[in-house]
Motif scaffolding. Sequence first.
Motif, mmCIF file in Angstrom:
data_model
loop_
_atom_site.group_PDB
_atom_site.id
_atom_site.type_symbol
_atom_site.label_atom_id
_atom_site.label_comp_id
_atom_site.label_asym_id
_atom_site.label_seq_id
_atom_site.Cartn_x
_atom_site.Cartn_y
_atom_site.Cartn_z
ATOM 1 N N GLU A 2 13.143 -0.628 1.232
ATOM 2 C CA GLU A 2 12.269 0.363 0.601
ATOM 3 C C GLU A 2 12.886 0.925 -0.686
ATOM 4 N N GLU A 3 14.163 1.183 -0.647
ATOM 5 C CA GLU A 3 14.817 1.737 -1.839
ATOM 6 C C GLU A 3 14.781 0.751 -3.001
ATOM 7 N N PHE A 4 14.892 -0.533 -2.687
ATOM 8 C CA PHE A 4 14.820 -1.540 -3.748
ATOM 9 C C PHE A 4 13.440 -1.528 -4.396
ATOM 10 N N SER A 5 12.379 -1.346 -3.601
ATOM 11 C CA SER A 5 11.028 -1.316 -4.169
ATOM 12 C C SER A 5 10.869 -0.152 -5.135
ATOM 13 N N LEU A 11 8.413 -8.974 -3.233
ATOM 14 C CA LEU A 11 8.110 -7.610 -2.795
ATOM 15 C C LEU A 11 6.698 -7.502 -2.245
ATOM 16 N N PHE A 12 5.732 -8.109 -2.919
ATOM 17 C CA PHE A 12 4.357 -8.051 -2.445
ATOM 18 C C PHE A 12 4.192 -8.786 -1.107
ATOM 19 N N ILE A 13 4.869 -9.905 -0.955
ATOM 20 C CA ILE A 13 4.822 -10.635 0.326
ATOM 21 C C ILE A 13 5.390 -9.764 1.442
ATOM 22 N N GLY A 14 6.526 -9.088 1.168
ATOM 23 C CA GLY A 14 7.131 -8.221 2.178
ATOM 24 C C GLY A 14 6.234 -7.059 2.578
ATOM 25 N N ILE A 15 5.581 -6.455 1.597
ATOM 26 C CA ILE A 15 4.662 -5.342 1.903
ATOM 27 C C ILE A 15 3.459 -5.860 2.692
ATOM 28 N N GLY A 16 2.933 -7.021 2.293
ATOM 29 C CA GLY A 16 1.787 -7.585 3.002
ATOM 30 C C GLY A 16 2.107 -7.953 4.443
ATOM 31 N N ARG A 17 3.337 -8.332 4.713
ATOM 32 C CA ARG A 17 3.738 -8.680 6.083
ATOM 33 C C ARG A 17 4.191 -7.470 6.890
ATOM 34 N N GLY A 18 4.344 -6.346 6.231
ATOM 35 C CA GLY A 18 4.876 -5.174 6.923
ATOM 36 C C GLY A 18 6.381 -5.196 7.071
ATOM 37 N N GLU A 19 7.066 -6.027 6.291
ATOM 38 C CA GLU A 19 8.527 -6.104 6.366
ATOM 39 C C GLU A 19 9.198 -4.912 5.690
ATOM 40 N N LEU A 73 1.787 2.000 -5.540
ATOM 41 C CA LEU A 73 0.969 2.102 -6.755
ATOM 42 C C LEU A 73 1.815 1.852 -7.992
ATOM 43 N N LEU A 74 3.049 2.355 -7.983
ATOM 44 C CA LEU A 74 3.952 2.151 -9.116
ATOM 45 C C LEU A 74 4.271 0.670 -9.308
ATOM 46 N N LEU A 75 4.523 -0.038 -8.198
ATOM 47 C CA LEU A 75 4.799 -1.478 -8.282
ATOM 48 C C LEU A 75 3.619 -2.232 -8.877
ATOM 49 N N LEU A 76 2.416 -1.887 -8.445
ATOM 50 C CA LEU A 76 1.238 -2.595 -8.930
ATOM 51 C C LEU A 76 0.956 -2.303 -10.400
ATOM 52 N N THR A 77 1.088 -1.060 -10.801
ATOM 53 C CA THR A 77 0.795 -0.702 -12.201
ATOM 54 C C THR A 77 1.869 -1.222 -13.150
ATOM 55 N N THR A 78 3.102 -1.360 -12.674
ATOM 56 C CA THR A 78 4.195 -1.804 -13.555
ATOM 57 C C THR A 78 4.290 -3.317 -13.628
ATOM 58 N N TRP A 79 4.136 -4.020 -12.471
ATOM 59 C CA TRP A 79 4.492 -5.432 -12.417
ATOM 60 C C TRP A 79 3.335 -6.378 -12.121
ATOM 61 N N ARG A 97 -3.266 -7.519 0.205
ATOM 62 C CA ARG A 97 -3.006 -6.531 1.259
ATOM 63 C C ARG A 97 -2.350 -5.274 0.695
ATOM 64 N N THR A 98 -1.470 -5.468 -0.294
ATOM 65 C CA THR A 98 -0.832 -4.292 -0.911
ATOM 66 C C THR A 98 -1.871 -3.418 -1.608
ATOM 67 N N ILE A 99 -2.782 -4.030 -2.338
ATOM 68 C CA ILE A 99 -3.840 -3.273 -3.025
ATOM 69 C C ILE A 99 -4.690 -2.506 -2.018
ATOM 70 N N LEU A 100 -5.026 -3.148 -0.895
ATOM 71 C CA LEU A 100 -5.922 -2.531 0.084
ATOM 72 C C LEU A 100 -5.271 -1.398 0.871
ATOM 73 N N THR A 101 -3.965 -1.210 0.719
ATOM 74 C CA THR A 101 -3.310 -0.060 1.360
ATOM 75 C C THR A 101 -3.464 1.214 0.534
ATOM 76 N N LEU A 102 -3.960 1.090 -0.701
ATOM 77 C CA LEU A 102 -4.087 2.259 -1.594
ATOM 78 C C LEU A 102 -5.407 2.986 -1.342
ATOM 79 N N PRO A 103 -5.536 4.180 -1.870
ATOM 80 C CA PRO A 103 -6.834 4.872 -1.816
ATOM 81 C C PRO A 103 -7.913 4.035 -2.502
ATOM 82 N N LEU A 104 -9.152 4.229 -2.106
ATOM 83 C CA LEU A 104 -10.262 3.394 -2.582
ATOM 84 C C LEU A 104 -10.407 3.441 -4.104
ATOM 85 N N LYS A 105 -10.139 4.600 -4.682
ATOM 86 C CA LYS A 105 -10.245 4.745 -6.145
ATOM 87 C C LYS A 105 -9.243 3.851 -6.848
ATOM 88 N N ASP A 106 -7.996 3.814 -6.322
ATOM 89 C CA ASP A 106 -6.960 2.958 -6.918
ATOM 90 C C ASP A 106 -7.282 1.484 -6.668
#
Length: 522
Positions: free
Chosen positions: A372-375, A406-414, A423-429, A458-467
Amino acid sequence: MAEIKIAKVEQGQTKIRSVPVAVTPEGFWCCPSPVAFQKTLKSHHSLTKHNKQSSPPPPPQLPKPEKKPSSTTIRSVIASDEIHQNSANSDTVHSIAVPATVQERPQRQKVETLPRKVAIEFGEPGSSDAKVILVGKQGFCVKLSVHKKVLVDHSSFFAKKLAEKDSVFACLEIESCEDAEIYVETIGLMYCKDMKQRLMKQNVSRVLRVLKVAELLGFSSCIQSCLDYLEAVPWVGEEEEEKVISSILRLKTEGVGVTPVLKRVACNAVDPPKETLSRIIELVLRSKEEKSRREMKSIVLKLLREQNGANVADNFNETIYSSCQNCLDSVLSLFRQACEGEKPETDTKQIAVEADNLTWLLDVLVERQAAEEFSVTWGNQKELALLHEKLPLMSRYHISRVTSRLFIGIGRGELLPAKDTRLLLLTTWLQPLFNDYNWLQHGCRSFDGKLVEEGIGRTILTLPLKDQQSILLSWLGSFLNGGDGCPNLQRAFEVWWRRSFIRPYSDRQANGSCHTDSTSKE
């Protein structure tokens, strides 16, 4: 002289077979070879499995002339079935003979009543002053002609037993002997001047059997020789290593050195785990040989996965994060140099190495459930993301592999970073990943596009609907213009669409409230 007594049995056929015995340079009469001895045991076991089996009498044979043994040979070990007399009121005493012929009678005795005996003599012929009788399973017996002084000098067990005997010629019996073959060999080692040379011809499994019997007999010098052998010989496979260690730990004899053997698997005088692991990580990351570096990364990751965090220093994560920061600093420096046009080819190769190192370190952190800290750190790399778009595609695309992992890990729940971090990961990278996606698909063999697309969605769908709406509409524009060169997030788009337009949650909540109100009025 003590003899083996056998109870009265039915009269039947007897077959006497001579078995050759070898003599060693030390001059003692050794037991038959392990193969010959095991064949004797197996033949006896096979006889007991067949009851009331008979065969027609063999044709008569002319007697062969007996051969006198030469002065350089020794008496044969005899495995014989005694000639039984049918007497009603008395037991018969039999002694083990040394014939040179095979005698047969027309009728055959029942196999279940056939005793099996082996006689072995140690030292000079006829000089023994004691007998040891090993009684094995199913009545199998081994009679050893030995010397009291040899037994007393080497075995505390025999010394104690012989001290209780008053007669000049002693006879000792060991009942329920599970491994008669190894007992014979261990007693033979008491006559051996160089046990190490004798043990060198054996394998680890057999030496462990000798070690067990030597401890039962209190044969200290043999125990030490077995330990010296086990300390020097290679152990093949984890199963054999486990057998050696368990056998050593079961030893209860005092005054024998088991520490040299155990030092192979455990030692207190080593560097702390953190320092050792840090050294390993540093060596792998700084390797100049690509193939060796790749293989060692795979091995270290596999070992950490098998260990699953056990016996690994708790502060090992600090070492990993320190290495991650060093790699990030190196990548940022290389990006700056590449933007300035300094050594572009060298920078490209080094960027690929550092990006691969970051991906591997991320894998290690994911295995330790500490990514988590690496993300957070990766999401805050604003300067690196800005420099990314200024570099040629071939120089920069390796960095997008870190984002993909990172996205694969978040999507798998790792890893479960906070909402702001996701949100920061998605907007930056995410946009840099879109730009490199086509090249990643065709220029990176280890890249799995389907897995990456699933992780991003899956990472996108974890955000609020507006994001979700903001990011997916941005993706839609890139996808319509880039086609296959852009990640296919249609599944995530469909989920967002249903959430937004097909019976939205706000409508369902309102309908639920109306239903509740109408029910209450009724």
